[in-house]
Design a protein around this motif. Structure first.
Motif, short mmCIF file in Angstrom:
data_model
loop_
_atom_site.label_atom_id
_atom_site.label_comp_id
_atom_site.label_asym_id
_atom_site.label_seq_id
_atom_site.Cartn_x
_atom_site.Cartn_y
_atom_site.Cartn_z
N TYR A 33 0.88 -1.11 0.09
CA TYR A 33 -0.11 -0.04 0.03
C TYR A 33 0.93 1.20 0.02
O TYR A 33 1.95 1.25 0.72
CB TYR A 33 -0.76 -0.02 1.27
N THR A 34 0.42 2.36 -0.75
CA THR A 34 1.37 3.45 -0.82
C THR A 34 0.42 4.63 -0.51
O THR A 34 -0.78 4.83 -0.81
CB THR A 34 2.07 3.74 -2.29
N ILE A 69 3.36 -3.16 -6.88
CA ILE A 69 3.63 -4.56 -7.08
C ILE A 69 4.75 -4.77 -7.84
O ILE A 69 5.08 -4.01 -8.98
CB ILE A 69 2.30 -5.23 -7.54
N GLY A 70 5.46 -5.80 -7.47
CA GLY A 70 6.76 -6.00 -8.26
C GLY A 70 7.30 -7.31 -7.72
O GLY A 70 6.82 -8.17 -7.20
N ILE A 71 8.76 -7.35 -8.26
CA ILE A 71 9.23 -8.59 -8.09
C ILE A 71 10.76 -8.04 -7.25
O ILE A 71 11.04 -6.98 -7.46
CB ILE A 71 9.87 -9.26 -8.96
N TYR A 72 11.45 -8.90 -6.46
CA TYR A 72 12.36 -8.32 -5.64
C TYR A 72 13.43 -9.64 -5.92
O TYR A 72 13.39 -10.89 -5.74
CB TYR A 72 12.17 -8.21 -4.20
N SER A 73 14.72 -9.17 -5.34
CA SER A 73 15.98 -10.27 -5.42
C SER A 73 16.77 -9.62 -4.31
O SER A 73 17.16 -8.48 -4.18
CB SER A 73 16.49 -10.29 -6.86
N HIS A 74 17.34 -10.57 -3.36
CA HIS A 74 18.28 -10.38 -2.39
C HIS A 74 19.23 -11.09 -2.74
O HIS A 74 19.53 -12.38 -2.55
CB HIS A 74 17.57 -10.66 -0.86
N ILE A 75 20.54 -10.36 -3.06
CA ILE A 75 21.94 -10.99 -3.40
C ILE A 75 22.93 -11.03 -2.42
O ILE A 75 23.27 -10.14 -1.91
CB ILE A 75 22.29 -10.34 -4.68
N ASP A 76 23.06 -12.23 -1.95
CA ASP A 76 24.35 -12.50 -1.23
C ASP A 76 25.80 -12.01 -1.86
O ASP A 76 25.99 -12.33 -2.90
CB ASP A 76 24.31 -13.90 -0.80
N ALA A 87 14.76 -4.26 -6.66
CA ALA A 87 13.16 -4.38 -6.76
C ALA A 87 12.65 -3.64 -7.79
O ALA A 87 12.19 -2.34 -7.44
CB ALA A 87 12.99 -4.40 -5.11
N PRO A 88 12.49 -4.08 -8.95
CA PRO A 88 11.72 -3.32 -10.02
C PRO A 88 10.26 -3.48 -9.55
O PRO A 88 9.66 -4.57 -9.31
CB PRO A 88 12.25 -4.08 -11.33
N GLN A 89 9.21 -2.46 -9.89
CA GLN A 89 8.08 -2.42 -9.26
C GLN A 89 7.14 -1.27 -10.22
O GLN A 89 7.85 -0.31 -10.52
CB GLN A 89 7.83 -2.10 -7.67
N TYR A 105 4.40 5.40 -11.56
CA TYR A 105 6.26 5.11 -11.52
C TYR A 105 6.31 3.75 -12.13
O TYR A 105 5.61 2.76 -11.39
CB TYR A 105 6.65 5.67 -10.67
N PHE A 106 7.44 3.60 -12.60
CA PHE A 106 8.31 2.34 -12.73
C PHE A 106 9.40 2.62 -11.68
O PHE A 106 10.48 3.41 -12.12
CB PHE A 106 8.86 1.97 -14.02
N ASP A 107 9.32 2.05 -10.70
CA ASP A 107 10.30 2.45 -9.51
C ASP A 107 11.29 1.04 -9.48
O ASP A 107 10.83 0.03 -9.91
CB ASP A 107 9.73 2.38 -8.14
N PHE A 108 12.54 1.29 -9.42
CA PHE A 108 13.61 0.42 -9.23
C PHE A 108 14.47 0.79 -8.03
O PHE A 108 15.43 1.45 -8.08
CB PHE A 108 14.59 0.44 -10.54
N ASP A 109 14.26 -0.03 -7.00
CA ASP A 109 14.88 -0.01 -5.81
C ASP A 109 16.32 -0.59 -6.05
O ASP A 109 16.40 -1.85 -6.33
CB ASP A 109 13.91 -0.75 -4.48
#
Length: 201
Positions: A33-34, A69-76, A87-89, A105-109
């Motif tokens: 939610y934003t 809504i988007g996808i995320y990756s946590h990279i070691d 996290a592009p969303q 927006y297209f946000d890219f964390d």
């Protein structure tokens, strides 16, 4: 457009290189939610049929409900406690001023956090930057097409790799050129894990 493509290719190249040399990686879905709360610190701004009227004062606009809504990756990348986040969303925001104003927006964390730390921790935190590209804005024709936000996040791991957290973003670029309107955004998010790549021997 060329600079934007170069930026994203650099991010992908960096993530791929990091992935090939590191250990545990997490991938999943991010939804939340934003609430957008833009402010004009030096002026009061009124929008009327794409005309902007500015007068002296301080004004914080009333935020509208939105979502992302988007996808995320946590990279070691070699540390047990923190990792790289990507996290592009798709994010929908809005505020009120003589009517509802909506913009997508297209946000890219891009940041670091302990959202999926190998060190057991119930509380999570992180920070980073969010390059953002406007996808649509029907009520404001001359909106800046690009924004760069910095963010902080704080949350709680309530079950295994499931994390709920709040994320506060501040846009360092004006929403509209020379308007001094800056963006403050708050989101409440849930990370849903889908895939984990374990340490390679």
């Amino acid at each position: 457009m060329k600079k934007e493509l170069t930026f994203y290719f650099a991010i992908i190249s960096f993530a791929t290189t990091t992935l090939s040399f590191s250990q545990n990686h997490y991938f999943g879905i991010k939804a939340g939610y934003t609430k957008s709360m833009p402010a004009s610190p030096d002026n009061q701004v009124n929008f009327s049929e794409n005309n902007i009227e500015i007068s002296q004062g301080v004004n914080r606009f009333k935020g509208l409900d939105g979502f992302q809504i988007g996808i995320y990756s946590h990279i070691d990348f070699g540390y047990d406690f923190i990792h790289l986040d990507f996290a592009p969303q798709y994010s929908k925001y809005g505020f009120q001023n003589n009517g509802d104003i909506n913009y997508d927006y297209f946000d890219f964390d891009i940041g670091i956090s302990n959202l999926n730390s190998e060190v057991v921790s119930k509380f999570v935190l992180g920070l980073g930057v969010t390059p953002s590209f406007v996808l649509s804005s029907k009520q404001i024709e001359n909106i800046n097409n690009f924004d760069l936000k910095v963010y902080l996040l704080f949350g709680y791991r309530f079950y295994k790799d499931y994390v709920i957290y709040s994320q506060l973003r501040y846009g360092v670029i004006e929403i509209i050129p020379e308007s001094k309107i800056t963006n403050l955004q708050l989101s409440l998010n849930l990370n849903i894990p889908i895939l984990k790549i374990k340490k390679w021997n």
